[in-house]
Design a protein around this motif. Structure first.
Motif, PDB file in Angstrom:
ATOM      1  N   PHE A   1       0.870  -1.190   0.000  1.00 46.96           N
ATOM      2  CA  PHE A   1       0.000   0.000   0.000  1.00 46.96           C
ATOM      3  C   PHE A   1       0.899   1.230   0.000  1.00 46.96           C
ATOM      4  CE2 PHE A   1       0.552  -1.408   4.373  1.00 46.96           C
ATOM      5  CZ  PHE A   1       0.983  -0.254   5.001  1.00 46.96           C
TER       6      PHE A   1
ATOM      7  N   PHE B   1       2.562   4.032   1.606  1.00 44.46           N
ATOM      8  CA  PHE B   1       2.867   4.447   2.971  1.00 44.46           C
ATOM      9  C   PHE B   1       2.759   5.967   3.072  1.00 44.46           C
ATOM     10  CE2 PHE B   1       6.131   5.091   6.417  1.00 44.46           C
ATOM     11  CZ  PHE B   1       5.280   4.710   7.424  1.00 44.46           C
ATOM     12  N   ILE B   2       3.481   6.642   2.192  1.00 44.90           N
ATOM     13  CA  ILE B   2       3.357   8.100   2.143  1.00 44.90           C
ATOM     14  C   ILE B   2       3.012   8.475   0.716  1.00 44.90           C
ATOM     15  CG2 ILE B   2       4.511  10.313   2.387  1.00 44.90           C
ATOM     16  CD1 ILE B   2       6.269   9.183   4.434  1.00 44.90           C
TER      17      ILE B   2
ATOM     18  N   VAL C   1       2.280  11.967  -1.024  1.00 46.23           N
ATOM     19  CA  VAL C   1       2.090  13.416  -1.010  1.00 46.23           C
ATOM     20  C   VAL C   1       2.410  13.942  -2.392  1.00 46.23           C
ATOM     21  CG1 VAL C   1       2.494  13.766   1.431  1.00 46.23           C
ATOM     22  CG2 VAL C   1       4.408  13.726  -0.116  1.00 46.23           C
TER      23      VAL C   1
ATOM     24  N   ASP D   1       4.767  15.658  -3.781  1.00 46.19           N
ATOM     25  CA  ASP D   1       6.054  15.586  -4.450  1.00 46.19           C
ATOM     26  C   ASP D   1       6.565  14.171  -4.644  1.00 46.19           C
ATOM     27  OD1 ASP D   1       6.027  18.288  -4.442  1.00 46.19           O
ATOM     28  OD2 ASP D   1       7.028  18.457  -2.520  1.00 46.19           O
TER      29      ASP D   1
ATOM     30  N   GLN E   1       5.062  22.156  -0.068  1.00 48.71           N
ATOM     31  CA  GLN E   1       3.882  21.286   0.026  1.00 48.71           C
ATOM     32  C   GLN E   1       4.076  20.168   1.030  1.00 48.71           C
ATOM     33  OE1 GLN E   1       1.424  19.822  -3.188  1.00 48.71           O
ATOM     34  NE2 GLN E   1       2.697  21.015  -4.552  1.00 48.71           N
ATOM     35  N   VAL E   2       5.228  19.498   0.932  1.00 47.19           N
ATOM     36  CA  VAL E   2       5.465  18.384   1.866  1.00 47.19           C
ATOM     37  C   VAL E   2       5.442  18.865   3.298  1.00 47.19           C
ATOM     38  CG1 VAL E   2       6.634  16.400   0.934  1.00 47.19           C
ATOM     39  CG2 VAL E   2       7.805  18.580   0.955  1.00 47.19           C
TER      40      VAL E   2
ATOM     41  N   GLN F   1       1.954  19.692   4.423  1.00 47.75           N
ATOM     42  CA  GLN F   1       1.211  18.442   4.594  1.00 47.75           C
ATOM     43  C   GLN F   1       1.619  17.776   5.911  1.00 47.75           C
ATOM     44  OE1 GLN F   1      -0.577  16.523   1.557  1.00 47.75           O
ATOM     45  NE2 GLN F   1      -1.580  16.067   3.477  1.00 47.75           N
TER      46      GLN F   1
ATOM     47  N   ILE G   1       5.463  10.086  10.558  1.00 43.47           N
ATOM     48  CA  ILE G   1       5.111  10.508   9.214  1.00 43.47           C
ATOM     49  C   ILE G   1       5.105  12.031   9.134  1.00 43.47           C
ATOM     50  CG2 ILE G   1       2.622  10.544   9.579  1.00 43.47           C
ATOM     51  CD1 ILE G   1       4.026   8.710   6.806  1.00 43.47           C
TER      52      ILE G   1
ATOM     53  N   LEU H   1       7.819  14.378   7.024  1.00 47.34           N
ATOM     54  CA  LEU H   1       7.415  15.336   5.995  1.00 47.34           C
ATOM     55  C   LEU H   1       7.843  16.753   6.370  1.00 47.34           C
ATOM     56  CD1 LEU H   1       3.879  13.966   5.162  1.00 47.34           C
ATOM     57  CD2 LEU H   1       5.941  13.759   3.809  1.00 47.34           C
TER      58      LEU H   1
ATOM     59  N   TYR I   1      -0.568   3.181   8.696  1.00 46.33           N
ATOM     60  CA  TYR I   1      -1.360   3.527   7.519  1.00 46.33           C
ATOM     61  C   TYR I   1      -1.831   4.974   7.617  1.00 46.33           C
ATOM     62  CZ  TYR I   1      -4.604   2.972   3.676  1.00 46.33           C
ATOM     63  OH  TYR I   1      -5.245   3.119   2.472  1.00 46.33           O
ATOM     64  N   PRO I   2      -0.954   5.915   7.292  1.00 51.14           N
ATOM     65  CA  PRO I   2      -1.321   7.330   7.480  1.00 51.14           C
ATOM     66  C   PRO I   2      -2.163   7.901   6.347  1.00 51.14           C
ATOM     67  CG  PRO I   2       0.931   7.175   6.735  1.00 51.14           C
ATOM     68  CD  PRO I   2       0.411   5.761   6.801  1.00 51.14           C
TER      69      PRO I   2
ATOM     70  N   LEU J   1      -3.550  11.924   5.364  1.00 54.29           N
ATOM     71  CA  LEU J   1      -2.930  12.622   4.233  1.00 54.29           C
ATOM     72  C   LEU J   1      -3.985  13.002   3.203  1.00 54.29           C
ATOM     73  CD1 LEU J   1       0.268  10.436   3.789  1.00 54.29           C
ATOM     74  CD2 LEU J   1       0.183  12.785   4.532  1.00 54.29           C
TER      75      LEU J   1
ATOM     76  N   ARG K   1      -5.196  17.004   2.027  1.00 53.35           N
ATOM     77  CA  ARG K   1      -4.513  17.407   0.802  1.00 53.35           C
ATOM     78  C   ARG K   1      -5.124  18.671   0.197  1.00 53.35           C
ATOM     79  NH1 ARG K   1      -4.164  12.542  -1.746  1.00 53.35           N
ATOM     80  NH2 ARG K   1      -2.354  12.158  -0.457  1.00 53.35           N
TER      81      ARG K   1
END
Lengths: 107, 640, 475
Positions: free
Chosen positions: B63, B65-66, B68, B70, C312-313, C316, C382, C386, C456-457, C461, C465
């Motif tokens: 799956f 994990f992160i 985003v 970028d 952005q990161v 977030q 997480i 980021l 499982y974030p 996220l 977004r």
């Protein structure tokens, strides 16, 4: 009579009143000095209103100054009655009319 | 490959069962769950191993994990030859250590016993994540995970604050390394936008990196490796990690954790092959650590401390191998080292178990006749680590030293010096422990016994492996194309540029001969000197004292880093925060209070005073605004 | 639906003032907070995109009762709604003189914070901002520790000063709007000159920086956390400090883009200094509550720096971390309170060996500590990953220096763990037992959240977004 005379008289009366309030400690005298200042102001008002007489362009000019004097006199009369009542009560409570004695409100 | 997720899953499940139900489970059930999980993992690893032998590498993503804007980092596993080899070492040696532990830790109460096994399983789980991850982030998860588990296990006997201190030291030292690792990850992400090996390690992607980028990234990753794999300057936690139960030391030192740095650099060999400067640094640090740690081990009397410094030193050899480009050799040494070092630690554990907790070899001696199995296996391990042919250590160490010679003879000379030290201190500790007369108390002598089967069987298996494991890496000198390991790992390292310089066969024979003869001389010397060791409680002096005190590195770190750091913190807390910042804040308040106290005096209650003030103010106003224009402008300004 | 989030706590809170029976007040508060939680959960799960609501409020001055719930607001409302039931259930045994008033104040605080997160009208926002603060002043000053008055006074002066700046800033901008409206959208469309932006930026940001707090405006926080009643401390640090960050993202960045670009360097410098500074101080703290307070300051410093990295990161990460830090710090406070109840002390040097006395508590605190250290597979990893990444993209050195904090946080967190739970039992800890069941349940819930969101974030996220894209104007 030129207006300056009235002004000088009024300023003199007013100053006497101020100095009296500042230096005298007898509440009644202070009271009278306040009256003196009020009347100095009254004198000025009347004097100025006389130097600006009503004209056909401004029929009511000068009237308001004299009206003010009446107001001041009424207020002064009311003040005198309340003030003297206070002084009488003061005398009953403290047996003195010395204003420097009246610092109870401090702290 | 479909089964890959099972490998870490079993230990995780084992951890959860043992951790959650530690109050309910009996010791047998705990052992069964703990060892069974590892055995199951080992079997799946074997299947995977056979898979990659025929089929090659495979990746599987589970799956995101992160995810985003970028970049996207999947939770993915990758199994190739390198991973498969590590899987076998971790689960195989790990399993033996689990079995051994079940007997070694038998005296613990059952919930602590379960806690211990839960930690062990978690440890293996983290290490498996580390080697199976298909990208650097999953590796980092395992990377931090083993740091945590080492913390938990080193501090397993948490009543003892000394042990807790050692545990904390291990974690913090590791964290310093992790800092480098983390920054390297950010750097890679910023340049490449991915952390996945298969996307990252392609020539096209690497072309996006400037030379400075590559040098910085590789150096930062190496900082991470020095933390985890205990290299100068971050090695001091590893000897202190002896505070944990002995099987844990075996697990940390042999099968897991400390090899993480080697794995990581071998995994990113393509990056490192582009960074000659970093490689030099790695080789120098590696050989320096090898010699430095070996020199400390010469004067240690605690049997576990000797083994600990020998681990640091052997890891130095592995880094030397990585630095000179012998990735296969380094991985080979990881494997052989896993066998003989696990054996040594478990053997030491067996001795300590028999001696009732005594670890100082000055008070041992003559255990040969009481503990035959432990004695034989320990001796074999000593021969293997010393590099006597044809034991396993000989082949792997020789491969690294030959590569070092090809790179620079100086590295080779120091490497040989370290090897001499190694042979000496290993046989010194061997002789002090097993030969001569018993020097302990009568009580201890009375209780001396060979360890139970659950301990001797793992010892025997590891002994066999320590002896024969070298034969998977027979150098081309003896028989061409007989280097099975090299052939097996070939797909992983095939993208490396060919080595330019090859040693001639004559040189190789000479190097091998010189090393072997010197090592044997060293062994004989140590044997002679210590086989009839008599208790000598006097403090060593001169250089011996420096070595016995580990070059005073701990003291220096304490004085240069730890103490000033605490002082600085105290300064910030007591002076800056309390006095300066809070002082300013409270000072503002106090100023207001002071001013109001002063101003209050004006309100004296004397009517005359008030009137005077009023008149004076009026006069001032009149003087100030005598000119009517001023007054008008003022009024205008108010009502604007 | 959305207005229920504010209405339920207000109604329950006001009712609670009139309930004299302590038990009944508690049940009322618990029921109200659970109901709020359900509504919030339902809203977050079922609604897509931004939910809005608009009613006339003060048309004479161009202010409407308009609420809007985007991803960030959803997340924070959920945090706010999750926090109160956990706080109530874990502090249920605490003795307070007047429970009805206590719970009423807590609920009103929650209502105020909900309003802050939901308001889409600047005047309304200010109204709720104050509504959230005033009850907490009373909570601290009436139910706090020995130095409660002093601590509350400091807290009050600090935040009130901030609010004053904020009010001036709001009025200043309001006068600049062409149609004299308080609507957030008309604030967004303001055409401000450079100087006007700078003035407005600082007026707004100082208020939010005090609330966060950013070094060097932080000294109210350790005192307030130390002296406030534990439920008050929890709500302060779990939810209320997020108001500062939330408002910075919601108001400062979009309204003053040019000023943000010119001042973000200095703010990042201060935030990173604060991050390290607070971490260093935490190393030497002997008081558990102050240690957690400084740890919180450090984490908030990182968040503030990441906000102003304008990546952005990074943004977030901040959004995710707001939720995660809220949950984690709540867990830490619950454990700290439980320990103080068991041992009667907060001094680390007086504790020891609790792991033998209370093994379950030890494990739960371990999980909280690890989450605080942001170990991978806990929820805060997480976010920190980021955020550090965002800082690193902003500037390599800023990122690298900020990363030093991961060493410091390990030092002080494990130090606290060791001093409290390991080693020999001390005279303070020898009579300690496990925390009560309700506390344990609250902690177990938090543990589960920590691990699930750590592995499982994606839900968090995905939820946030849209906000990131809206704030940074990217498609």
């Amino acid at each position: 009579m030129p207006i300056q005379y009235y002004i000088a008289l009024a300023v003199t009366l007013f100053s006497i009143g101020v100095v009296g309030v500042l230096i005298r400690r007898n509440a009644i005298i202070v009271f009278m000095c306040i009256e003196l200042m009020l009347n100095a102001a009254n004198l000025l008002l009347v004097a100025f209103s006389k130097t600006h007489p009503a004209t056909s362009v401004a029929p009511l000019a000068g009237i308001d100054g004299q009206l003010f004097v009446f107001f001041v006199m009424v207020v002064a009369a009311a003040e005198v009655s309340v003030g003297l009542a206070i002084i009488v009560m003061l005398y009953r409570n403290t047996h003195s009319v010395d204003v420097d004695f009246l610092n109870r409100l401090k702290n | 490959m479909n089964l890959a997720y099972l490998v870490p899953l079993f230990p995780l499940v084992g951890f959860l069962i043992n951790g959650l139900f530690r109050k309910q489970l009996s010791k047998q059930a705990v052992t069964l769950v703990g060892c069974g999980a590892l055995l199951a993992s080992f079997i799946v690893s074997l299947v995977l191993f056979c898979d990659v032998k025929t089929g090659g590498a495979a990746t599987r993503a589970y799956f995101d994990f992160i995810n985003v804007a970028d970049f996207k980092i999947p939770f993915a596993f990758q199994v190739d030859q390198l991973t498969a080899l590590f899987l076998l070492i971790i689960t195989g040696v790990g399993f033996l250590i689990h079995v051994y532990s079940s007997a070694y830790m038998h005296e613990e109460t059952s919930d602590h016993f379960a806690r211990y096994f839960a930690y062990l399983n978690l440890f293996v789980f983290s290490m498996l994540l580390l080697v199976m991850g298909a990208n650097f982030l999953i590796m980092f998860i395992g990377w931090e995970g083993v740091g945590l588990c080492s913390y938990l296990l080193i501090g397993y006997w948490f009543k003892n604050n000394q042990f807790n201190y050692a545990a904390r030291k291990a974690f913090v030292m590791n964290r310093i390394g992790d800092l480098g690792f983390l920054v390297a990850l950010f750097w890679i992400l910023a340049r490449a936008g991915t952390l996945t090996y298969s996307e990252l390690f392609t020539p096209a992607m690497l072309a996006k990196f400037s030379q400075a980028d590559i040098t910085a990234i590789t150096l930062l990753l190496f900082v991470g490796a020095t933390g985890k794999s205990a290299q100068i300057p971050l090695y001091t936690w590893l000897p202190d990690a002896m505070a944990g139960p002995t099987p844990v030391s075996a697990l940390i030192h042999a099968a897991t954790m400390v090899t993480a740095g080697i794995y990581m650099i071998a995994r990113s060999h393509l990056l490192y092959s582009l960074a000659p400067f970093t490689n030099q640094i790695i080789a120098i640090i590696g050989v320096a650590t090898a010699v430095f740690a070996a020199s400390i081990a010469l004067k240690q009397n605690d049997i576990k401390k000797v083994l600990a410094y020998s681990t640091v030193s052997q890891l130095g050899y592995m880094f030397l191998g990585l630095g000179v480009g012998a990735y296969g050799g380094a991985v080979f040494h990881v494997m052989t080292h896993a066998f003989f070092k696990a054996l040594l630690f478990l053997g030491a554990g067996s001795v300590i178990h028999a001696m009732g907790g005594q670890q100082d070899s000055r008070y041992m001696g003559g255990l040969k006749k009481y503990m035959p199995v432990t004695h034989i296996t320990f001796l074999l391990a000593c021969l293997a680590i010393a590099g006597v042919p044809p034991f396993s250590g000989f082949f792997s160490k020789d491969e690294i030293l030959a590569a070092a010679y090809a790179s620079s003879p100086v590295l080779y000379y120091f490497g040989v010096l370290g090897a001499l030290f190694t042979a000496f201190y290993m046989f010194r500790i061997y002789a002090m422990t097993f030969l001569g007369d018993f020097r302990g108390t009568h009580d201890q002598e009375h209780h001396l016994h060979e360890s139970p089967k659950a301990m001797t069987i793992p010892l025997s298996i590891l002994a066999v492996l320590a002896v024969v494991a070298g034969f998977v890496g027979i150098p081309a000198l003896f028989a061409p194309h007989a280097h099975l390991l090299e052939n097996f790992l070939a797909p992983v390292f095939s993208d490396l540029p060919e080595h330019a310089e090859h040693l001639s066969h004559g040189t190789e024979w000479m190097l091998m001969g010189v090393t072997t003869i010197l090592v044997i001389v060293s062994i004989v010397w140590a044997w002679k000197k210590f086989s009839s060791y008599q208790l000598d409680a006097s403090e060593p002096s001169g250089i011996g004292k420096v070595l016995a005190n580990k070059w005073y590195v701990d003291e220096i770190y304490d004085a240069v880093i730890a103490k000033p750091l605490l002082k600085f913190s105290g300064f910030l807390k007591n002076i800056i925060d309390k006095r300066v910042i809070d002082g300013i804040v409270n000072g503002t308040g106090r100023f207001v209070q002071y001013t109001s106290r002063q101003l209050r005096l004006v309100q004296s209650g004397q009517v005359g005073g008030y009137i005077l003030m009023m008149v004076l103010s009026l006069v001032v106003l009149f003087v100030a605004f005598w000119n009517q224009a001023y007054i008008l402008r003022f009024i205008h300004w108010i009502f604007k | 639906m959305i207005v229920l989030l504010i209405l339920i706590p207000v109604v329950a809170g006001v009712l609670s003032f009139f309930v004299k029976n302590g038990k009944a007040a508690r049940s009322l508060a618990l029921a109200g907070s659970l109901l709020t939680f359900l509504v919030a959960l339902l809203l977050v799960i079922t609604s897509k995109g931004t939910v809005t609501l608009e009613k006339e409020w003060l048309p004479q001055i161009g202010s409407n009762f308009s609420l809007s719930m985007d991803g960030m607001a959803k997340m924070l409302c959920l945090l706010n709604a999750v926090a109160l039931p956990l706080i109530l259930s874990s502090t249920i045994r605490e003795k307070y003189s007047d429970k009805g008033n206590f719970f009423g104040l807590l609920l009103l605080t929650q209502a105020g914070m909900m309003g802050v997160f939901l308001a889409a009208d600047v005047l309304l926002f200010y109204f709720f901002w104050e509504l959230a603060l005033i009850p907490i002043y009373f909570l601290c000053s009436q139910y706090g520790g020995d130095r409660k008055i002093q601590a509350t006074f400091k807290f009050f002066i600090y935040t009130f000063l901030g609010s004053l700046f904020l009010l001036i800033g709001i009025i200043y901008l309001y006068l600049k709007t062409p149609d004299h409206s308080f609507a957030l959208s008309s604030f967004y469309h303001l055409q401000l000159t450079g100087t006007e932006q700078n003035i407005g930026f600082w007026l707004f940001f100082v208020a939010f920086a005090i609330k966060m707090p950013v070094f060097p405006l932080h000294t109210w926080q350790p005192d307030a956390y130390e002296q406030a009643p534990s439920a008050g401390t929890m709500i302060l640090s779990a939810v209320m400090v997020k108001m500062g960050i939330y408002a910075t993202i919601r108001y400062v960045l979009p309204i003053f883009p040019a000023a943000t670009l010119s001042f973000n360097h200095i703010i990042i410098i201060f935030s990173v200094i604060g991050l390290l500074y607070a971490s260093f101080i935490a190393i030497r703290q002997d008081d558990l509550k102050r240690l957690i307070a400084y740890s919180s300051i450090a984490h908030i410093g990182l968040m503030c720096a990441a906000v102003f990295s304008l990546q952005q990161v990074g943004l977030q990460g901040v959004l995710v971390q707001m939720f995660n830090h809220g949950v984690n710090v709540l867990g830490l406070w619950i454990v700290a309170t439980a320990i103080e109840q068991q041992t009667g002390t907060r001094k680390l040097s007086e504790m020891g060996g609790l792991a033998m006395k209370a093994p379950v508590l030890a494990i739960l605190f371990m999980v909280m500590t690890l989450a605080n250290v942001s170990l991978p597979l806990t929820n805060s990893f997480i976010g920190e990953f980021l955020m550090f990444n965002g800082l690193f993209r902003y500037n390599v050195w800023a990122g690298a220096v900020a990363c030093i904090s991961i060493i410091l946080v390990a030092i002080y967190s494990l130090w606290a763990m060791q001093k409290m739970f390991y080693g020999e039992v001390s005279s303070f800890t020898q009579n300690a037992v496990e925390a009560p069941k309700n506390t344990q349940y609250a902690l177990i819930v938090i543990t589960i959240v920590i691990i699930i969101l750590g592995v499982y974030p994606a839900p968090l996220l995905d939820l946030t977004r849209d906000t990131v894209q809206a704030v940074l104007h990217v498609k």
